[in-house]
Design an enzyme around this catalytic site. Structure first.
Site: not given
Ligand code: FCB
Length: 459
Positions: A175, A357
């Site tokens: 990110e 994620e």
């Molecule tokens: C993302 C992050 C991760 C976590 C999630 C909830 O933005 O990459 O580390 O905090 O959110």
């Protein structure tokens, strides 16, 4: 090796067969052991120890104590049946000052972790940077210093040479838009700077670091399968007002385009190119745009934006339309936006996609039976995986899905309040309790029937 589009699965069923199911974590959020075995401080150690930065004054000093309990966590993943585990290496654990002297005990920790994963037939997916920049490098300007790209490349070479015999999946960054936007301009993340000029400078240097690192990884691990992980969320105006539409468009460029466009298409979004030009040197775009094998996607929700003059970027966060369900983070639950995001990435970048994620925070409690009945999380994951399969049916080349997160952990500025894990962590005792969603996910993986295999590249 750049991906050959002809190896794309020919049908949703074929995609399902080879699908990679996994879970994700990151170093600072779970490892703890902040001062053990020679680890140096990171910007997140410094930031958390500044008064008023983090909810409840929480820090990652102990977190889930994964540094000591990694074997138990690998055993959990084996029980879960995941094919892959995405984790990050803490740069200051292996290079306490970011460059120069190597910390052998830190390197040995990741040897142990990787060997335990392979013994459990879980493929390690190693992310080089999940936000814990060595403090010593931040003291020299961090990402606002062009040399940071070179320090990062040297760190990547160390990691590739050490683990490349066993690790084939590497992500350069997690990110980049999130840690640069919040860390250098919008507030709320380390190193805690609020300056639009420094933001653009840092963004360009992170792009350079990515491209340089891709070359280093290719040279050192010829069979590596390489990608980068972007947080991509549709940017929606919070009202019909033209200034909110402008704010949404602006954030879209900064959040969704300023990294993947130069990395994968070879150019900066035209509206940002002039602002970034002062930090560029001849040949930079060619250094940034290096072939990679996959697009890593983190997705949680669309963003609703409004104009806000108090923010250095002029953009603030607004509310979704009434009636839209929100999580304890306040994030709207809109699986349709996930489906649309997958389709859009597929069309725009033409790379295999791994969702690295997705998940939700729930106010979990241990019930009288000692169990955690997180039906809300199950509903969320069921709706989002269904949306993903719709995107696959519509042609998006999605090859894997990783839940955030294996464990409840340190959620940055929100500390230990929001619980994102499919495993409950009782922080005072460090006891792990698989939640109902853990068992649900285990059944989903089993039903998908994939034969685990350790891929080399995407072919
Ligand atoms: C993302 C992050 C991760 C976590 C999630 C909830 O933005 O990459 O580390 O905090 O959110």
């Amino acid at each position: 090796m750049a991906t050959n589009p002809s190896v794309a699965p020919s049908s949703p069923e074929a995609a399902r067969q080879n699908f990679v199911w996994g879970v994700s974590t990151s170093s600072y959020q779970i490892e703890g052991a902040a001062d053990r075995d020679g680890r140096g401080p990171s910007i997140w150690d410094s930031y958390c120890h500044q008064i008023g930065r983090i909810a409840n004054g929480d820090t990652g000093d102990v977190a889930c104590d994964h540094y000591s309990r990694y074997q138990q966590d690998v055993d959990l993943m084996r029980d879960l049946g995941v094919h892959a585990y995405r984790f990050s290496v803490a740069w200051p654990r292996v290079l306490p000052k970011g460059s120069g002297a190597i910390n052998e005990p830190g390197l040995a920790f990741y040897d142990r972790l990787i060997d335990a994963l392979l013994a459990a037939e879980i493929e390690p997916w190693l992310c080089l940077y999940h936000w814990d920049l060595p403090q010593a490098l931040d003291d020299l300007g961090g990402w606002t210093n062009r040399d940071c790209a070179l320090w990062f490349a040297d760190y990547a070479a160390l990691i590739a040479r050490r683990y490349g015999d066993r690790v084939k999946r590497f992500a350069t960054f997690n990110e980049p838009s999130v840690f640069t936007l919040f860390g250098y301009c919008m507030g709320g993340q380390a190193p805690g700077i609020a300056d639009q000029g420094l933001l653009l400078r840092a963004m360009h240097h992170v792009n350079l670091a990515h491209g340089t690192c891709v070359d280093v990884l290719r040279t050192n691990v010829p069979q590596a399968s390489l990608g980068i992980i972007h947080n991509r969320e549709p940017c929606v105006p919070a009202s019909d007002a033209p200034q909110d539409a402008a704010a949404a468009h602006k954030l879209d460029l900064y959040w969704n385009n300023v990294f993947p466009d130069p990395q994968l298409l070879g150019y900066y979004p035209p509206l940002l190119a002039d602002a970034i030009a002062p930090f560029q040197q001849p040949g930079d775009l060619a250094r940034i745009c290096r072939p990679i094998d996959w697009f890593g996607l983190n997705h949680y929700s669309p963003l609703y934006l409004k104009a806000n003059d108090r923010n250095p970027l002029g953009v603030g966060f607004g509310d979704p339309p009434p009636g839209v369900q929100r999580t304890v983070m306040g994030w709207p639950v809109e699986p349709g936006a996930f489906r649309a995001t997958l389709t859009e990435i597929h069309r725009r970048y033409r790379l295999p996609i791994y969702v690295l994620e997705n998940g939700t925070a729930v106010t979990d409690k241990i019930d009288g039976k000692g169990e955690v009945a997180d039906q809300q999380r199950i509903d969320f994951l069921a709706a989002y995986t269904a949306a993903m399969f719709e995107a696959i049916k519509a042609g998006a080349d999605v090859r894997g899905y990783f839940v955030w997160s294996l464990l409840d952990n340190f959620e940055w500025g929100s500390g230990y309040g929001p619980r994102f894990g499919i495993t409950y962590v009782d922080f005072p005792t460090q006891r792990r309790i698989p939640k109902a969603s853990f068992h649900w996910y285990a059944r989903l993986i089993k039903a998908s029937g994939r034969t685990p295999a350790l891929p080399s590249g995407e072919a």
